[in-house]
Structures are given as structure tokens and as C-alpha cells.
Design an enzyme around this catalytic site. Structure first.
Site, short mmCIF file in Angstrom:
data_model
loop_
_atom_site.label_atom_id
_atom_site.label_comp_id
_atom_site.label_asym_id
_atom_site.label_seq_id
_atom_site.Cartn_x
_atom_site.Cartn_y
_atom_site.Cartn_z
N ARG A 1 0.87 -1.25 0.16
CA ARG A 1 0.07 0.09 -0.03
C ARG A 1 0.82 1.30 -0.01
O ARG A 1 0.55 2.05 -0.86
CB ARG A 1 -0.91 -0.16 1.23
N HIS B 1 -8.19 -3.58 -6.95
CA HIS B 1 -8.08 -2.80 -5.87
C HIS B 1 -9.40 -2.64 -4.68
O HIS B 1 -9.96 -1.36 -4.85
CB HIS B 1 -7.43 -1.22 -6.04
N TYR C 1 -18.39 13.82 -12.14
CA TYR C 1 -18.40 15.06 -12.58
C TYR C 1 -17.30 15.15 -13.80
O TYR C 1 -17.03 15.72 -14.84
CB TYR C 1 -18.67 16.33 -11.98
#
Length: 816
Positions: free
Chosen positions: A42, A88, A132
């Protein structure tokens, strides 16, 4: 007894399977497992591709979706969902945050995602919701996945064993250094600054060419971090520490300008600084009286760049306000921790180690790609061989196929008749009759030859490590050509620290070098001008069997390019040469330059930097001349580099810096000169020999080189070994074609001896001459008679019996 009661024997069996452990041991091991999971899975980037797993998975998911730089933008939510669903499973928030950062040109030096929409700002504004915004891969990010389909990297199962994902990307450029990385793991963190792509690639190529180089050599290419927001790095010591140890604290200062003592305009802010918060804190300090003299503060930044204006009150001391802003607001510290995963383990790396790991990775990628391409090419060649055989026996093959009952019988018949393989037979059976034409046959033969050439090339790459490295270097150069840009971050000296150079007075000096490689410097003002024909004074105490070989003028802060008779060039600062008295012998040059046996300095070019159009023009004793782009002399190794390729027995004699529009005068030891256009000598590489400058007769040799031009009112100063010399206006030397016999410049013979030196001088210049036994004399150039060509000259320096002039240089008029 109830039938639901447990069987006592089953209970005993379950108990037998229970392990008794100490709780502290279990907690310790579990925490270690958790820590390593965070570290490797990570928080830390892989040294090979510079990516953390989440970055790698986003890019691979976009690659698999076909959302490349050539496609249309896709909704960010689509990319996030694909990444989360397939690779993921850690929530959409962290994935979108990572995608957002990869699209920000103020966070990434070379953004890996091309975003469309609001992806945040330097003021800390968050990105718009993922529904968006739209995104696609940037062109440079595709280079990270280049050739991934050719078995160049290993794959691993995804989280649910449903798909395969790459363990690392092929990475066609050193992304870890280029874009940097930051992350906090358990018990450790990484913070790697971004760098300029062109500089990192140059350093990588240098490391491939010279595996034994050190950090100092690599820093000739990588000047320091290059932040996307520009600004300035203060001082070089922290950079060197970061590159040599993997850790350092780099001071980053905003770019600003004081305009007419009325305002301070900030145009670049330190990397990762929140501009809006910085302006707020400045306003708070002004309101609280911590910063005095400010009457207005405006943020005029727009899409064209940063512009924060600090208006000063009338009479305010701009220097004081500037220092107050620097102390609290305009300077930050970037703590470099070059920590990355190497073979799955965290390791703090130096600059060289980072590049070595990348080169090893790239070597493996190119090897595996070449093996893949070779197998593909061999398979294709095998099919083409079958087709060619079929074409050569077209009628028999057609008849054989027609006589067969079905496809399988046709294949078996072909294999029996022509010893085809199963693949070849399959291919031939599927051939159309149109492919039997003569034109098709020619195309197949041409393709077969092309495939054979490719097989030969790939076998060469796999069998020769030098060829493999050459491929790596060529691909890196292509990346540099396509994506490299100018540095954004400048490196400025720390005004609060005193460098060694600051302790050295800037002054003109005379440098003396002997044949036994002893060297020293002396201030020019230690030698007063004498009348022409004097004996001079002691300039160096040469020992028996040693003699002066070179004297030249320099400034203590100059960089000296020292060219040797062996065709090598070395670089050093003039102040590195020890200052000594007139009677001192000097210091062994071995402590400064690693000379070979018999190697000595024959020409010196003092310079700080070359202009873009300048060339280094060299001439050899046997009359070969060449021009080389001055840029090829900007990065000179501590061990020197080749300046000219010499034939056996030849030596480099003289050097001049020219601009391609001048004229060159080449003089010989027997008193001949030739003048020709510089354009007659084409530019060549450092390893070239050059072209003929002048035809030498008998045992004549080239003595020197002078660059001049039309309208040059200087004179050519010629000095002979017996101390005689003359000045002749350069205009009297007519221009000829290169490689002629030339004109007589000075009469040589028993009285004069052979020519030692030629220089261009002005009437107000001084010259300094030195004899082989160490006498030195400074005299005015005007005292040397100005006469025509083909004359004997006058006494310049009175020499004792057996002594001769070793070298001459010009001290320019200080008023120029």
C-alpha cells in the site's frame, strides 16, 4: 441423553487441534504481518516503476479499458469502479484521490492522467465528485506500460483469483525519480522529490556507460529536484546529502521579485505549499504587526500562473519585508527520504543505487521482450518457409489438396510429401488461390528476408550485453526527445553560507606548468612590465631534467579546460591550482589531474560556460584541424574525456573557441602561416581526427592557431624559441583555401630558431613569456615592432646560453 449433546470424543479431538501461544507473541507476529502488508502492498513505491499498487492498478485498468491518450475521456467514476472491482478492493475514495493527484500538474512533474474537469487547485480546493470529472491516460503514462503484452513482466492473481495483474510495469523511463513519491507506512515513510526527465535520462545513460561512476559524476547530469511548481532550491549541500545517503533536508524558496521598492511579487511557491493558506498567514502576520510596511496584499493568480502581490507602504524598507516573508512564509523544507521497495523489501537508496535498480529492471524487460519477439519472428519465419516451399511446388500442392478427401487428409499428405510441420500444413491448407500469384510470391520472399534480418538482430541483442544496453539507451533517448522539457526549479546559492570560492579573491593569475607535471599559480600583478629584450625574473625553480612546458593567464574563478598533447581534455577551477611564490617549483599536477605517462598540457581554454553557437576548434602537430560543438565539452569526467582522435605519433597542439563565422590562422614551426574560412572545417564529434589545415613540408610541424575575422584590427604575434618575435597586422594575411602551403610569416633559422607561439594581440595588451629554465618576463605588446610578413623580427626576451622560450600568453588590456 439428548441426541443434540456433543460427543465427548469430538470435543477432545477439537481440543487437540488448538495451539497454546503467548498473547504477546501472537500480537507481535500479527503486527509484523500487518506492517509488512502495509509496506509492500500500500504505502511504498517499487523502485523499478516508481508506483504504489494503487497507482499501478489504476493505470493497468485504464490500459485494459482502452482509455489511452488517443481515446476519448471517460468518466472518472467508470475508471474508479473498474479498478475497484477488478484489482483494488479498498474503497472508491482512496482510488479517486490517487487518480486526482496523477492528473494534477502542480502535484506531478509529468502527470500520468489527462484529466478533464475540476481536479483541485494549489489553494487546497478539492476535486469535483468523480461523476463530474473525466480522465484518460496521458501519453507519457503509456510509456510505463509499453510492451507489457510481450511477457516483459511477471503477473500475479488479483484479490479474488479471477484475473491477473502485473507485479510491476515495464516502465520505459525512471519514474520513481522523475515523478517522485510520498507515503507513510508502519514505522517508516518515504518522500522522494520529482526530477527533470531529461536530466534523469542523461544520468541513467551515463551510469550505463560508466558503471563505476560516483554520485558526483551523476550530479553533473541531475542538478537537483525539479518541482512542478518551480521555485528555488537553496544550497547544494542538502542535495548532495540526499543523493549520496538517501536522506537530506532541501530548502525550497518561493520565486519573487522586488519591483521598484514598491511591491514584492511572488510568482512561484514551494512544492506542496497551499497558496491560499500562505496568503492568509501573511495577512494574519501583517494584522498582528509581525510584518511591518505592508499596505495591501492581493492574490492575482489565474490559469496562466501564480501572482501574489505584496504592496509596500511608502518609505518601507523592501529588504526588511522580504527577509520577514522569507523567514516565515516563502521558504519550506522538503525532507528527502529515498525509501523504496527493492525485491519486496524497503530500502533507503542513494541516487546511484536507485538508477542501478532501474537499469537492472530495464535490462530484464528488454531481454524478455527480445525473447518474445524472437519467438514470434521464428514462428513467422517457419510459416513463411512453408509458404515458400508451397509456392515453389504450387501445381503439385494444389493437385495434392484436390485429391484429398478432406482437410485433415490434405494436411497429412502435405506433411508426408514435403516434411511440413502441423502449423505449416494448417496454414497452407487455408491459403487462397490468389496467394499463388508471382506478386504474392515476391512479397512473401521480401517478408521472409525481413523476418530473418529481425531474427538476426534479436539474437545479437540477446547474445551481446553491449547491444542490449545500446537498445536501452536508444529507447531512453527517444523518451527524452519526446517528453523532456526545461527545468522549472532553479538552484541558488545559500547566501547564509560561505563557499570555498567566496574565500578566494577574484584576480588574474599566471599559471605555470612543467614537463614533469608540476603546476602553480601566481598573481599577474606580481610581474611588472619590462622593456622588450629584458631577461625577466625567476618565475619557477625547475629542477634538473625538468623544464617549463606551458604558461597561461586565467582568473581564479574561471573553469579551465586543459587540453593535453594526447588529445584529452580535463576541467578544474583555477583556484584549485595552488598559489606559490616565484621561486617555488609548484605542486604535482597528479593531485589535480590524472595524467598518463608523457601527457602534458598544450592548450587551456578559460570559460564559465559556452554560448549556444560556439565550437571548440583543435589543431594537431601534423596539421589536422576540426571543430566540435562546445556542448560536447559541458560534462567532463574527473578522468577527462577525449577531445580529438590522434594518429600514432601525432599530438594536439592548440585550441581556440570559435563561432562558425570566423577565419582561422594556422602557423607552423618553420614560420609558415595559412588563413582560411572557418566554414571550410565542418563540425565533427570529439572522437574524429579532423581534416588537413596546412600542407607541411619536411619535418615542419604546426605551432599554433588563432581565430580572427574581417575587420579585426589586432596583430599576429609570433615568437621564436631563441627569443625573437614580431607583430604583423592580421589583415596582411590574405584568405586562402584550406590545406594549402600558406605564406611565409617569419624567417626561421639559426638566429631565430623555430616558432614557439602565435597569438593575436591588441596594441594595449601585455604579453608574458617564459623560458624552459623558468625565467618569466612581462612586456607590452606595443614594444614588439609591428612589421610585415617574411621578416626576422626583434628581440623579445634575452635568453641565457642554452635556454629557449617555452610558452607565451597574452594579458588583455584591463580596460577592455
Amino acid at each position: 441423553m439428548s441426541s443434540d449433546a456433543p460427543d465427548p470424543t469430538d470435543v477432545d479431538a477439537d481440543a487437540a487441534r488448538v495451539d497454546r501461544v503467548r498473547i504477546e507473541d501472537e500480537m507481535e507476529q500479527s503486527y509484523i504481518d500487518y506492517a509488512m502488508s502495509v509496506i509492500a502492498g500500500r504505502a511504498l513505491p517499487d523502485v523499478r516503476d516508481g508506483l504504489k499498487p494503487v497507482h499501478r492498478r489504476i493505470l493497468y485498468a485504464m490500459h485494459e479499458m482502452g482509455v489511452t491518450s488517443g481515446s476519448s475521456h471517460r468518466k472518472s467514476s467508470s475508471v474508479v469502479g473498474e479498478t475497484m472491482g477488478d484489482y483494488h478492493p479498498h474503497g472508491d475514495g482512496p482510488i479517486y484521490d490517487t487518480l486526482t493527484r496523477m492528473a494534477q500538474d502542480f502535484s506531478m512533474r509529468y502527470p500520468l492522467v489527462d484529466g478533464q474537469g475540476n481536479f483541485g487547485s494549489m489553494d487546497g480546493d478539492p476535486a469535483a465528485a468523480m461523476r463530474y470529472t473525466e480522465a484518460r491516460m496521458s501519453p507519457i503514462s503509456e510509456e510505463l506500460l509499453s510492451d507489457i503484452e510481450k511477457d516483459t513482466v511477471d503477473y500475479q492473481s488479483n484479490y479474488d483469483d479471477r484475473l491477473m495483474e502485473p507485479e510491476v510495469l515495464p516502465s520505459a523511463f525512471p519514474n520513481l525519480l522523475v515523478n517522485g513519491s510520498s507515503g507513510i507506512a508502519v514505522g517508516m515513510s518515504t518522500n522522494i522529490p520529482p526530477h527533470n526527465l531529461g536530466e534523469v535520462i542523461d544520468a541513467t545513460i551515463h551510469l550505463i556507460d560508466d558503471p563505476d561512476c560516483d554520485v558526483d559524476d551523476l550530479m553533473e547530469h541531475v542538478k537537483g529536484p525539479d518541482f512542478p511548481t518551480g521555485a528555488n532550491i537553496v544550497g547544494r549541500d542538502a542535495i548532495y546529502s540526499a543523493y549520496s545517503t538517501g536522506r537530506g533536508r532541501v530548502r525550497v524558496r518561493a520565486e519573487f521579485e522586488v519591483e521598484e521598492d514598491e511591491r514584492i511579487v511572488i510568482t512561484e511557491v514551494p512544492f506542496q505549499a497551499n497558496k491560499a493558506r500562505m496568503v492568509e498567514r501573511i495577512a494574519e502576520d501583517v494584522n498582528e504587526g509581525k510584518i511591518e510596511g505592508v499596505r495591501d496584499l492581493r492574490d492575482e493568480s489565474d490559469r496562466d500562473g501564480v501572482r501574489v502581490v505584496v504592496e509596500l507602504k511608502r518609505g518601507a524598507n523592501a529588504e526588511v519585508v522580504k527577509n520577514q516573508l522569507l523567514e516565515n512564509h516563502l521558504e519550506t523544507t522538503f525532507g528527502v527520504i529515498n525509501l523504496a521497495l527493492v525485491d519486496g523489501q524497503p530500502k533507503v537508496l542513494t541516487l546511484k543505487e536507485t538508477l542501478e535498480e532501474y537499469v537492472a529492471h530495464r535490462k530484464e524487460v528488454v531481454r524478455r521482450r527480445s525473447e518474445y519477439d524472437l519467438a514470434e519472428a521464428e514462428d513467422r519465419a517457419h510459416i513463411l518457409e512453408g509458404r515458400l516451399t508451397a509456392l515453389q511446388n504450387a501445381e503439385d500442392v494444389v493437385e495434392l489438396i484436390r485429391d484429398a478427401e478432406d482437410r485433415d487428409d490434405a494436411k497429412d499428405a502435405l506433411i508426408d510429401a514435403y516434411d511440413f510441420s502441423q502449423d505449416q500444413a494448417d496454414h497452407i491448407v487455408r491459403m487462397q488461390l490468389g496467394s499463388l500469384t508471382s506478386m504474392e510470391s515476391a512479397e512473401i520472399e521480401a517478408e521472409y528476408e525481413e523476418v530473418q534480418e529481425r531474427i538476426e538482430r534479436l539474437e545479437t541483442i540477446l547474445g551481446d550485453e553491449d547491444e542490449l544496453f545500446a537498445v536501452i539507451k536508444d529507447e531512453l533517448r527517444e523518451i527524452k526527445e519526446e517528453y523532456a522539457d526545461e527545468r522549472k526549479t532553479s538552484i541558488i546559492e545559500d547566501e547564509g553560507t560561505v563557499t570555498h570560492e567566496d574565500l578566494i579573491p577574484e584576480e588574474d593569475v599566471v599559471v605555470v606548468v612543467t614537463e614533469d607535471d608540476y603546476v602553480k599559480r601566481m598573481p599577474v600583478d606580481r610581474f611588472d612590465p619590462q622593456n622588450r629584450g629584458g631577461k625577466g625574473i625567476i618565475g619557477v625553480d625547475v629542477k634538473e631534467d625538468d623544464r617549463v612546458s606551458k604558461v597561461f593567464r586565467a582568473n581564479t574563478h574561471d573553469y579551465l579546460l586543459c587540453f593535453t598533447n594526447h588529445g584529452q581534455v580535463y576541467r578544474l577551477k583555477a583556484y584549485e591550482i595552488p598559489e606559490m611564490s616565484r621561486t617555488a617549483r609548484g605542486k604535482s599536477a597528479v593531485n589535480l589531474i590524472d595524467f598518463d605517462d608523457g601527457e602534458e598540457i598544450t592548450a587551456v581554454v578559460p570559460t564559465d560556460e559556452f554560448a549556444a553557437d560556439e565550437c571548440v576548434t583543435t589543431v594537431t602537430r601534423d596539421g589536422y584541424i576540426k571543430r566540435t560543438d562546445a556542448a560536447e565539452f559541458e560534462n567532463i569526467l574527473s578522468t577527462g574525456i577525449i577531445a580529438a582522435d590522434l594518429e600514432d605519433g601525432d599530438e594536439l597542439v592548440d585550441v581556440a573557441v570559435t563561432d562558425g563565422r570566423q577565419e582561422l590562422v594556422v602557423a607552423t614551426r618553420d614560420g609558415m602561416t595559412i588563413r582560411f574560412e572557418e566554414s571550410e572545417v565542418r563540425e565533427m564529434g570529439r572522437n574524429a581526427r579532423g581534416v588537413g589545415a596546412i600542407k607541411l613540408e619536411g619535418d615542419d610541424e604546426v605551432a599554433g592557431l588563432v581565430a580572427t575575422g574581417e575587420g579585426d584590427d589586432r596583430a599576429l604575434l609570433t615568437v621564436t624559441e631563441h627569443g625573437f618575435g614580431k607583430r604583423t597586422p592580421l589583415s596582411e594575411y590574405r584568405t586562402q583555401s584550406r590545406y594549402g602551403k600558406g605564406l611565409i610569416d617569419i624567417k626561421t633559422g639559426e638566429r631565430n630558431g623555430r616558432v614557439v607561439s602565435v597569438k593575436s594581440v591588441g596594441a594595449d595588451d601585455d604579453l608574458v613569456a617564459m623560458s624552459q629554465r623558468g625565467q618569466i618576463m612581462r612586456t607590452r605588446a606595443a614594444d614588439v615592432s609591428s612589421v610585415g610578413r617574411n621578416t626576422m623580427g626583434v628581440t623579445v626576451m634575452d635568453l641565457e646560453g642554452g635556454d629557449t622560450v617555452a610558452s607565451v600568453d597574452v594579458l588583455p588590456d584591463p580596460g577592455e
